[in-house]
Design a protein around this motif. Structure first.
Motif, PDB file in Angstrom:
ATOM      1  N   HIS A   1       0.803  -1.220   0.000  1.00  0.00           N
ATOM      2  CA  HIS A   1       0.000   0.000   0.000  1.00  0.00           C
ATOM      3  C   HIS A   1       0.839   1.274   0.000  1.00  0.00           C
ATOM      4  N   GLU A   2       2.036   1.227   0.545  1.00  0.00           N
ATOM      5  CA  GLU A   2       2.887   2.420   0.595  1.00  0.00           C
ATOM      6  C   GLU A   2       3.654   2.654  -0.707  1.00  0.00           C
ATOM      7  N   SER A   3       4.203   1.601  -1.297  1.00  0.00           N
ATOM      8  CA  SER A   3       5.109   1.788  -2.436  1.00  0.00           C
ATOM      9  C   SER A   3       4.851   0.835  -3.589  1.00  0.00           C
ATOM     10  N   ASN A   4       3.844  -0.014  -3.462  1.00  0.00           N
ATOM     11  CA  ASN A   4       3.601  -1.080  -4.436  1.00  0.00           C
ATOM     12  C   ASN A   4       4.854  -1.945  -4.606  1.00  0.00           C
ATOM     13  N   TYR A   5       5.529  -2.193  -3.490  1.00  0.00           N
ATOM     14  CA  TYR A   5       6.728  -3.036  -3.402  1.00  0.00           C
ATOM     15  C   TYR A   5       7.949  -2.466  -4.142  1.00  0.00           C
ATOM     16  N   ARG A   6       7.961  -1.176  -4.409  1.00  0.00           N
ATOM     17  CA  ARG A   6       9.090  -0.556  -5.112  1.00  0.00           C
ATOM     18  C   ARG A   6      10.070   0.062  -4.113  1.00  0.00           C
ATOM     19  N   THR A   7      11.349  -0.153  -4.346  1.00  0.00           N
ATOM     20  CA  THR A   7      12.384   0.306  -3.416  1.00  0.00           C
ATOM     21  C   THR A   7      12.758   1.766  -3.591  1.00  0.00           C
ATOM     22  N   CYS A   8      12.486   2.349  -4.721  1.00  0.00           N
ATOM     23  CA  CYS A   8      13.031   3.670  -5.045  1.00  0.00           C
ATOM     24  C   CYS A   8      11.979   4.787  -5.004  1.00  0.00           C
ATOM     25  N   VAL A   9      10.916   4.596  -4.255  1.00  0.00           N
ATOM     26  CA  VAL A   9       9.835   5.584  -4.225  1.00  0.00           C
ATOM     27  C   VAL A   9      10.138   6.697  -3.218  1.00  0.00           C
ATOM     28  N   VAL A  10      10.013   7.935  -3.672  1.00  0.00           N
ATOM     29  CA  VAL A  10       9.998   9.094  -2.784  1.00  0.00           C
ATOM     30  C   VAL A  10       8.607   9.699  -2.922  1.00  0.00           C
ATOM     31  N   GLY A  11       7.906   9.730  -1.814  1.00  0.00           N
ATOM     32  CA  GLY A  11       6.529  10.217  -1.846  1.00  0.00           C
ATOM     33  C   GLY A  11       6.469  11.721  -2.024  1.00  0.00           C
ATOM     34  N   PRO A  12       5.302  12.222  -2.422  1.00  0.00           N
ATOM     35  CA  PRO A  12       5.115  13.672  -2.548  1.00  0.00           C
ATOM     36  C   PRO A  12       5.224  14.330  -1.173  1.00  0.00           C
ATOM     37  N   ALA A  13       5.419  15.625  -1.168  1.00  0.00           N
ATOM     38  CA  ALA A  13       5.565  16.350   0.094  1.00  0.00           C
ATOM     39  C   ALA A  13       4.327  16.184   0.969  1.00  0.00           C
ATOM     40  N   ASN A  14       4.569  15.947   2.244  1.00  0.00           N
ATOM     41  CA  ASN A  14       3.497  15.885   3.235  1.00  0.00           C
ATOM     42  C   ASN A  14       3.111  17.310   3.632  1.00  0.00           C
ATOM     43  N   SER A  15       2.075  17.461   4.421  1.00  0.00           N
ATOM     44  CA  SER A  15       1.594  18.793   4.801  1.00  0.00           C
ATOM     45  C   SER A  15       2.643  19.593   5.569  1.00  0.00           C
ATOM     46  N   ASP A  16       3.581  18.920   6.232  1.00  0.00           N
ATOM     47  CA  ASP A  16       4.644  19.623   6.964  1.00  0.00           C
ATOM     48  C   ASP A  16       5.901  19.833   6.120  1.00  0.00           C
ATOM     49  N   GLY A  17       5.836  19.482   4.831  1.00  0.00           N
ATOM     50  CA  GLY A  17       6.978  19.656   3.934  1.00  0.00           C
ATOM     51  C   GLY A  17       7.930  18.480   3.912  1.00  0.00           C
ATOM     52  N   SER A  18       7.715  17.485   4.748  1.00  0.00           N
ATOM     53  CA  SER A  18       8.581  16.299   4.763  1.00  0.00           C
ATOM     54  C   SER A  18       8.206  15.364   3.617  1.00  0.00           C
ATOM     55  N   ASN A  19       9.070  14.379   3.374  1.00  0.00           N
ATOM     56  CA  ASN A  19       8.812  13.357   2.358  1.00  0.00           C
ATOM     57  C   ASN A  19       9.011  11.986   2.976  1.00  0.00           C
ATOM     58  N   ASP A  20       8.476  10.979   2.308  1.00  0.00           N
ATOM     59  CA  ASP A  20       8.602   9.599   2.748  1.00  0.00           C
ATOM     60  C   ASP A  20       9.409   8.820   1.707  1.00  0.00           C
ATOM     61  N   TYR A  21      10.254   7.890   2.184  1.00  0.00           N
ATOM     62  CA  TYR A  21      11.247   7.235   1.329  1.00  0.00           C
ATOM     63  C   TYR A  21      11.168   5.720   1.381  1.00  0.00           C
ATOM     64  N   GLY A  22      11.367   5.117   0.212  1.00  0.00           N
ATOM     65  CA  GLY A  22      11.597   3.690   0.119  1.00  0.00           C
ATOM     66  C   GLY A  22      10.356   2.825   0.154  1.00  0.00           C
ATOM     67  N   ILE A  23      10.603   1.542   0.252  1.00  0.00           N
ATOM     68  CA  ILE A  23       9.550   0.538   0.156  1.00  0.00           C
ATOM     69  C   ILE A  23       8.517   0.670   1.281  1.00  0.00           C
ATOM     70  N   PHE A  24       8.940   1.189   2.473  1.00  0.00           N
ATOM     71  CA  PHE A  24       8.023   1.366   3.588  1.00  0.00           C
ATOM     72  C   PHE A  24       7.646   2.840   3.803  1.00  0.00           C
ATOM     73  N   GLN A  25       8.103   3.718   2.912  1.00  0.00           N
ATOM     74  CA  GLN A  25       7.787   5.146   2.971  1.00  0.00           C
ATOM     75  C   GLN A  25       8.080   5.737   4.360  1.00  0.00           C
ATOM     76  N   ILE A  26       9.358   5.763   4.681  1.00  0.00           N
ATOM     77  CA  ILE A  26       9.856   6.237   5.964  1.00  0.00           C
ATOM     78  C   ILE A  26      10.108   7.745   5.885  1.00  0.00           C
ATOM     79  N   ASN A  27       9.608   8.460   6.873  1.00  0.00           N
ATOM     80  CA  ASN A  27       9.582   9.919   6.866  1.00  0.00           C
ATOM     81  C   ASN A  27      10.938  10.549   7.176  1.00  0.00           C
ATOM     82  N   ASP A  28      11.268  11.615   6.416  1.00  0.00           N
ATOM     83  CA  ASP A  28      12.571  12.262   6.581  1.00  0.00           C
ATOM     84  C   ASP A  28      12.623  13.286   7.713  1.00  0.00           C
ATOM     85  N   LEU A  29      11.517  13.632   8.307  1.00  0.00           N
ATOM     86  CA  LEU A  29      11.571  14.544   9.449  1.00  0.00           C
ATOM     87  C   LEU A  29      12.039  13.813  10.702  1.00  0.00           C
TER      88      LEU A  29
END
Length: 140
Positions: free
Chosen positions: A50-78
């Motif tokens: 549900h987070e990345s469709n099993y893809r390792t290289c996904v960077v999500g769009p900016a969240n409301s606080d300006g942070s982004n989510d990374y990787g297969i589990f969409q881990i937040n950069d803040l």
């Protein structure tokens, strides 16, 4: 000449843009090999789907606080990893780009840390994964 330079730069960057896409069973097996308890694998594979469709290289769009989510589990950069030019608590002690590689070890270790500190509900998609899930046993 400019067009040639653009093509050369694109050719150099292209391998970095390639992403590895796993499937439910390959992710479960890799996570088991990394020591993740088997009784958690159905939840982790659901989150990754549900987070990345099993893809390792996904960077999500900016969240409301300006942070982004990374990787297969969409881990937040803040909170969990360090992105260039941004403040981060960096609880996992790594650069966010380390979550975008084909080797999922960093993503798994960091996701386990998120789980230990915040529980499954740290993932916004948890409502898809909190009920009955198909057994992961057929992957082994």
């Amino acid at each position: 000449m400019k067009a040639f330079l653009a093509l050369v730069l694109l050719a150099i960057a292209a391998p970095a843009l390639a992403a590895r896409t796993l499937d439910r069973c390959s992710l479960a097996r890799e996570m088991a090999n990394l020591g993740v308890p088997r009784d958690q694998l159905d939840k982790w594979t659901c989150i990754a789907q549900h987070e990345s469709n099993y893809r390792t290289c996904v960077v999500g769009p900016a969240n409301s606080d300006g942070s982004n989510d990374y990787g297969i589990f969409q881990i937040n950069d803040l909170y969990w990893c360090k992105a260039d030019g941004r403040f981060s608590y960096n609880e996992c002690g790594l650069r966010c780009n380390a979550l975008l590689t084909d080797d999922i070890t960093n993503s798994v270790r960091c996701a386990q840390k998120v789980l230990s500190q915040q529980g499954w509900s740290a993932w916004a998609v948890w409502h898809y994964c909190s009920g009955w899930l198909p057994s992961i046993d057929d992957c082994f």
